[in-house]
Design a protein around this motif. Structure first.
Motif, PDB file in Angstrom:
ATOM      1  N   PRO A 270       0.822  -1.217   0.000  1.00  0.00           N
ATOM      2  CA  PRO A 270       0.000   0.000   0.000  1.00  0.00           C
ATOM      3  C   PRO A 270       0.854   1.265   0.000  1.00  0.00           C
ATOM      4  O   PRO A 270       1.933   1.299   0.616  1.00  0.00           O
ATOM      5  CB  PRO A 270      -0.804  -0.121   1.310  1.00  0.00           C
ATOM      6  N   SER A 271       0.371   2.287  -0.739  1.00  0.00           N
ATOM      7  CA  SER A 271       1.000   3.624  -0.789  1.00  0.00           C
ATOM      8  C   SER A 271       2.330   3.652  -1.525  1.00  0.00           C
ATOM      9  O   SER A 271       3.007   4.680  -1.527  1.00  0.00           O
ATOM     10  CB  SER A 271       1.205   4.186   0.631  1.00  0.00           C
ATOM     11  N   MET A 272       2.735   2.538  -2.126  1.00  0.00           N
ATOM     12  CA  MET A 272       4.037   2.501  -2.786  1.00  0.00           C
ATOM     13  C   MET A 272       3.888   2.677  -4.301  1.00  0.00           C
ATOM     14  O   MET A 272       2.900   2.233  -4.901  1.00  0.00           O
ATOM     15  CB  MET A 272       4.739   1.174  -2.496  1.00  0.00           C
ATOM     16  N   THR A 273       4.900   3.352  -4.890  1.00  0.00           N
ATOM     17  CA  THR A 273       5.030   3.446  -6.349  1.00  0.00           C
ATOM     18  C   THR A 273       6.230   2.608  -6.751  1.00  0.00           C
ATOM     19  O   THR A 273       7.036   2.192  -5.904  1.00  0.00           O
ATOM     20  CB  THR A 273       5.248   4.905  -6.781  1.00  0.00           C
ATOM     21  N   GLN A 274       6.368   2.381  -8.044  1.00  0.00           N
ATOM     22  CA  GLN A 274       7.516   1.587  -8.497  1.00  0.00           C
ATOM     23  C   GLN A 274       8.847   2.251  -8.152  1.00  0.00           C
ATOM     24  O   GLN A 274       9.761   1.581  -7.651  1.00  0.00           O
ATOM     25  CB  GLN A 274       7.410   1.341 -10.002  1.00  0.00           C
ATOM     26  N   PRO A 275       8.994   3.574  -8.399  1.00  0.00           N
ATOM     27  CA  PRO A 275      10.273   4.215  -8.043  1.00  0.00           C
ATOM     28  C   PRO A 275      10.553   4.144  -6.533  1.00  0.00           C
ATOM     29  O   PRO A 275      11.675   3.885  -6.120  1.00  0.00           O
ATOM     30  CB  PRO A 275      10.083   5.663  -8.499  1.00  0.00           C
ATOM     31  N   ALA A 276       9.509   4.350  -5.721  1.00  0.00           N
ATOM     32  CA  ALA A 276       9.702   4.314  -4.265  1.00  0.00           C
ATOM     33  C   ALA A 276      10.087   2.909  -3.820  1.00  0.00           C
ATOM     34  O   ALA A 276      10.958   2.724  -2.968  1.00  0.00           O
ATOM     35  CB  ALA A 276       8.430   4.772  -3.558  1.00  0.00           C
ATOM     36  N   ALA A 277       9.430   1.889  -4.413  1.00  0.00           N
ATOM     37  CA  ALA A 277       9.742   0.506  -4.070  1.00  0.00           C
ATOM     38  C   ALA A 277      11.173   0.176  -4.439  1.00  0.00           C
ATOM     39  O   ALA A 277      11.883  -0.523  -3.702  1.00  0.00           O
ATOM     40  CB  ALA A 277       8.773  -0.435  -4.779  1.00  0.00           C
ATOM     41  N   ARG A 278      11.617   0.715  -5.607  1.00  0.00           N
ATOM     42  CA  ARG A 278      12.981   0.446  -6.056  1.00  0.00           C
ATOM     43  C   ARG A 278      14.002   1.046  -5.087  1.00  0.00           C
ATOM     44  O   ARG A 278      15.027   0.442  -4.784  1.00  0.00           O
ATOM     45  CB  ARG A 278      13.165   1.015  -7.471  1.00  0.00           C
ATOM     46  N   ARG A 279      13.698   2.218  -4.571  1.00  0.00           N
ATOM     47  CA  ARG A 279      14.633   2.881  -3.656  1.00  0.00           C
ATOM     48  C   ARG A 279      14.729   2.118  -2.324  1.00  0.00           C
ATOM     49  O   ARG A 279      15.805   1.996  -1.756  1.00  0.00           O
ATOM     50  CB  ARG A 279      14.197   4.326  -3.390  1.00  0.00           C
ATOM     51  N   VAL A 280      13.577   1.633  -1.859  1.00  0.00           N
ATOM     52  CA  VAL A 280      13.603   0.847  -0.622  1.00  0.00           C
ATOM     53  C   VAL A 280      14.409  -0.429  -0.840  1.00  0.00           C
ATOM     54  O   VAL A 280      15.228  -0.819  -0.008  1.00  0.00           O
ATOM     55  CB  VAL A 280      12.165   0.509  -0.164  1.00  0.00           C
ATOM     56  N   TYR A 281      14.196  -1.073  -2.003  1.00  0.00           N
ATOM     57  CA  TYR A 281      14.924  -2.305  -2.316  1.00  0.00           C
ATOM     58  C   TYR A 281      16.422  -2.034  -2.389  1.00  0.00           C
ATOM     59  O   TYR A 281      17.246  -2.786  -1.856  1.00  0.00           O
ATOM     60  CB  TYR A 281      14.418  -2.874  -3.640  1.00  0.00           C
ATOM     61  N   GLN A 282      16.802  -0.904  -3.046  1.00  0.00           N
ATOM     62  CA  GLN A 282      18.219  -0.545  -3.163  1.00  0.00           C
ATOM     63  C   GLN A 282      18.839  -0.250  -1.796  1.00  0.00           C
ATOM     64  O   GLN A 282      19.990  -0.596  -1.531  1.00  0.00           O
ATOM     65  CB  GLN A 282      18.366   0.681  -4.079  1.00  0.00           C
ATOM     66  N   PHE A 283      18.044   0.369  -0.917  1.00  0.00           N
ATOM     67  CA  PHE A 283      18.555   0.735   0.412  1.00  0.00           C
ATOM     68  C   PHE A 283      18.999  -0.504   1.191  1.00  0.00           C
ATOM     69  O   PHE A 283      20.030  -0.511   1.848  1.00  0.00           O
ATOM     70  CB  PHE A 283      17.471   1.488   1.188  1.00  0.00           C
ATOM     71  N   PHE A 284      18.196  -1.568   1.089  1.00  0.00           N
ATOM     72  CA  PHE A 284      18.489  -2.759   1.872  1.00  0.00           C
ATOM     73  C   PHE A 284      19.430  -3.739   1.165  1.00  0.00           C
ATOM     74  O   PHE A 284      20.081  -4.534   1.828  1.00  0.00           O
ATOM     75  CB  PHE A 284      17.186  -3.483   2.231  1.00  0.00           C
ATOM     76  N   HIS A 285      19.454  -3.667  -0.178  1.00  0.00           N
ATOM     77  CA  HIS A 285      20.255  -4.649  -0.921  1.00  0.00           C
ATOM     78  C   HIS A 285      21.495  -4.066  -1.575  1.00  0.00           C
ATOM     79  O   HIS A 285      22.336  -4.810  -2.068  1.00  0.00           O
ATOM     80  CB  HIS A 285      19.376  -5.334  -1.985  1.00  0.00           C
ATOM     81  N   GLY A 286      21.578  -2.709  -1.610  1.00  0.00           N
ATOM     82  CA  GLY A 286      22.770  -2.070  -2.164  1.00  0.00           C
ATOM     83  C   GLY A 286      23.007  -2.373  -3.617  1.00  0.00           C
ATOM     84  O   GLY A 286      24.147  -2.553  -4.032  1.00  0.00           O
ATOM     85  N   GLU A 287      21.943  -2.488  -4.455  1.00  0.00           N
ATOM     86  CA  GLU A 287      22.087  -2.802  -5.873  1.00  0.00           C
ATOM     87  C   GLU A 287      21.712  -1.579  -6.698  1.00  0.00           C
ATOM     88  O   GLU A 287      20.531  -1.265  -6.866  1.00  0.00           O
ATOM     89  CB  GLU A 287      21.185  -3.978  -6.249  1.00  0.00           C
ATOM     90  N   PRO A 288      22.701  -0.829  -7.207  1.00  0.00           N
ATOM     91  CA  PRO A 288      22.403   0.385  -7.986  1.00  0.00           C
ATOM     92  C   PRO A 288      21.850   0.034  -9.360  1.00  0.00           C
ATOM     93  O   PRO A 288      22.099  -1.036  -9.889  1.00  0.00           O
ATOM     94  CB  PRO A 288      23.758   1.060  -8.095  1.00  0.00           C
ATOM     95  N   GLU A 289      21.048   0.940  -9.883  1.00  0.00           N
ATOM     96  CA  GLU A 289      20.522   0.803 -11.247  1.00  0.00           C
ATOM     97  C   GLU A 289      20.844   2.075 -12.014  1.00  0.00           C
ATOM     98  O   GLU A 289      20.881   3.166 -11.460  1.00  0.00           O
ATOM     99  CB  GLU A 289      19.013   0.568 -11.215  1.00  0.00           C
ATOM    100  N   ASN A 290      21.112   1.960 -13.322  1.00  0.00           N
ATOM    101  CA  ASN A 290      21.421   3.126 -14.147  1.00  0.00           C
ATOM    102  C   ASN A 290      20.126   3.815 -14.568  1.00  0.00           C
ATOM    103  O   ASN A 290      19.408   3.341 -15.430  1.00  0.00           O
ATOM    104  CB  ASN A 290      22.210   2.704 -15.405  1.00  0.00           C
ATOM    105  N   GLU A 291      19.840   4.888 -13.864  1.00  0.00           N
ATOM    106  CA  GLU A 291      18.641   5.648 -14.180  1.00  0.00           C
ATOM    107  C   GLU A 291      19.008   7.108 -14.268  1.00  0.00           C
ATOM    108  O   GLU A 291      20.090   7.536 -13.869  1.00  0.00           O
ATOM    109  CB  GLU A 291      17.578   5.422 -13.104  1.00  0.00           C
TER     110      GLU A 291
END
Length: 641
Positions: free
Chosen positions: A596-617
């Motif tokens: 709930p309340s999440m967007t794809q970009p926000a979800a990606r940032r949370v995922y990156q925060f915990f997993h440390g996997e950068p994406e080229n954007e």
């Protein structure tokens, strides 16, 4: 409205009464006398009944609401008024006076006939072929004696008939705890039973000392005849008698003849206990439970007069557990009734004080049975009432404590004890809203103001539960500074509730009770001390637990809100959905996107925060990549917040 008019009319009549000693009689609409009292000044005493209700307990309020008219009798002195009042109460038995039933008829010991005789206590002699011993004045002492004889000589107290009931059913508990020989098993001969029964009868007739001498002689004779089994049985009986005598020594008095009185008050009733001593031994015991609660000195005075009005024997010493209203008049009345001088004694220490305390604990047991609680709780509450000088027992206690860490995450906890036990459904938590920094006094003022604002709101809605119930006592975890800071808030809000503080020593243990002007030591009041210590420990546990919970939430919230694009609302939504930060960190990208309340970009940032996997954007905005080391993740176990 009609009742208010009646009260106003009665007050006007009372204000016209003389300032003279006398007796007043309250009548209801049917003309029945419902209350009789005496007064040093009739005008002052009677007019009090029809003034403010706040000064009366529930029993007096009910009595006043039923008064239709009153009359009075003038007396030459206050003592004459006291004598007349006692006589009129005995004659008329008014509903709202302390009334004691005179049930002190004679008692007898009944010895049944037949091959398997029994010993019982009865109130009258009948023509039934049984033998009767007596009469005795004290039924209590007879019951105690018969009970002791049964236990010592292991006689049955059940209703089974022998030999008809031999082998029918298992023996009762008394057999297994070695208090009955269980003839129901069919393994005890009639001769053995009759021998034990006769010894029990000798014990009752001759007393313990005579029985011990006779049994000792029999034991020695059996030993000489090498009847070792019989000798062992007699030895056990002698030991049982001696053990009983040791227990009786606990309740003994160096004063040969005296009566000991004590009272205990509950929320709605008052219990009186009487120990009567003759020859230095406890000869009788009586318990009385009366409706309503009066100030202790007034209750003692009325009870003593009613008690001795229905008793022939007045001892030379009457030991009481506290001050008595009109003590000089009561002593004079008792002395005239006895024909010799009577001393009214309030012991402070030693054997007599211990007897009073034992008497008071028994009175507390009566209150506990009436209230459905334990004697220990009732005794502790009554002790606390006396210690703090409260008008009634604090059956409903609220206690407050503030918790913070250097002024951060200010919170408060409120615990409630009802009838001496925690009432956890009434516990409440407070987040401090108007105070910043470490200001315990200001925080406590806010909490108390919020609590009693809720009380008035509940009252308007007709809700008397929870915050709608006014406590009998408010305790603060703090000293006289806390009390002085909070007392003006209660006065300003018109809340008339006793307020005290709980003071700790340097080891964080309860040491004293604080007033706005000083302290009351409590260590010598054992049960009240235990109760207050329990309350203080409980409120501290509750408040600090809530504070730790808030700190943990704040730490968790700051972890999530440090991620770009995750604000307070999204952080709360994530925690509500996944329950823990650890679960958020273990979620895959799709699960985060579907939260709930999440967007794809926000979800990606949370995922990156915990997993440390950068994406080229594209740089900037919500899609700016963020790099985090895995070591930056707070170390938490799965399922823990």
């Amino acid at each position: 409205m009609e009742q208010e008019d009646k009260r106003r009319e009665l007050r006007q009549k009372a204000m016209r009464l003389p300032l003279s000693p006398g007796v007043y009689l309250m009548h209801n609409k049917a003309g029945e006398i419902i209350y009789i009292g005496k007064a040093k000044a009739l005008k002052n005493r009677v007019s009090q009944y029809f003034g403010s209700e706040k000064n009366h307990d529930a029993k007096v309020r009910r009595m006043v609401s039923n008064v239709d008219w009153f009359e009075y009798i003038l007396c030459d002195s206050e003592f004459e008024a006291l004598v007349l009042e006692s006589s009129l109460i005995k004659q008329n038995q008014p509903k709202y006076n302390i009334l004691l039933k005179d049930d002190k008829g004679y008692s007898y010991i009944r010895v049944s006939g037949g091959p398997w005789p029994r010993i019982t206590e009865v109130k009258k002699v009948e023509d039934d072929g049984a033998k009767y011993i007596g009469p005795y004045l004290s039924s209590w002492s007879i019951k105690q004696t018969i009970d002791s004889a049964r236990k010592i000589f292991k006689l049955p107290d059940c209703t089974r008939k022998f030999p008809q009931d031999f082998g029918k059913g298992r023996p009762c508990l008394n057999y297994y705890i070695k208090q009955c020989c269980a003839p129901c098993r069919g393994r005890v001969s009639e001769a053995e039973y009759n021998e034990a029964f006769q010894e029990a009868l000798d014990f009752i007739k001759g007393g313990s000392s005579t029985s011990v001498k006779a049994l000792t002689a029999k034991m020695e004779e059996a030993a000489e005849n090498m009847e070792f089994e019989l000798a062992a049985r007699l030895r056990d009986r002698i030991a049982a008698i001696n053990k009983m005598k040791e227990r009786q020594k606990v309740v003994a008095s160096k004063i040969e003849e005296q009566d000991v009185f004590a009272l205990a008050q509950g929320e709605t009733h008052t219990a009186f206990e009487v120990f009567r001593f003759t020859g230095g031994k406890l000869s009788d015991r009586e318990s009385f439970l009366t409706e309503g609660c009066q100030p202790d000195p007034e209750a003692r005075s009325e009870f003593l007069r009613q008690y001795y009005a229905i008793r022939d024997r007045v001892p030379p010493v009457v030991t009481i557990d506290g001050p008595v209203e009109d003590a000089e008049l009561v002593v004079r009345w008792l002395s005239e009734k006895r024909g010799k001088s009577v001393k009214l004694h309030v012991p402070q220490r030693g054997e007599q004080a211990q007897l009073v305390q034992m008497c008071r604990q028994n009175a507390a047991e009566s209150i506990a049975r009436q209230a459905g609680s334990t004697g220990r709780d009732a005794s502790a509450l009554d002790e606390l009432r006396r210690l703090l000088g409260l008008e009634k027992v604090p059956a409903y206690i609220e206690c407050y404590d503030i918790s913070n860490l250097q002024g951060g995450e200010n919170v408060a906890g409120m615990v409630v004890f009802e009838n001496g036990r925690p009432l956890k459904s009434a516990y409440r938590k407070f987040k401090i809203q108007t105070v910043t920094g470490q200001d315990d006094y200001g925080s406590m003022r806010e909490v108390i103001r919020r609590r009693f604002t809720e009380y008035y709101a509940h009252q308007q809605q007709g809700d008397a539960e929870g915050f709608g119930r006014l406590p009998d006592l408010v305790l603060l975890d703090g000293g006289k500074g806390h009390v002085a800071a909070v007392q003006p808030v209660l006065q300003e809000m018109g809340v008339n509730v006793p307020l005290f503080g709980l003071v700790k020593d340097d080891k964080h243990r309860t040491r004293a009770i604080a007033l706005s002007g000083g302290e009351i030591a409590i260590q010598s009041n054992r049960r009240a001390f235990t109760l207050l210590s329990t309350i203080q420990d409980e409120v501290h546990r509750f408040a600090i637990g809530y504070h730790r919970q808030q700190r943990k939430k704040a730490a968790v919230s700051s972890t999530l809100t440090s991620i770009p694009g995750i604000g307070e609302a999204r952080a709360k939504a994530l925690l509500k959905h996944f329950k823990t930060v650890a679960a958020i960190g273990q979620a895959d990208l799709k699960e985060l996107e579907e939260a709930p309340s999440m967007t794809q970009p926000a979800a990606r940032r949370v995922y990156q925060f915990f997993h440390g996997e950068p994406e080229n954007e594209a740089p900037g905005g919500e899609n700016t990549p963020i790099l985090r080391e895995k070591t930056a993740v707070p170390a938490q176990k799965p399922g823990k917040n």
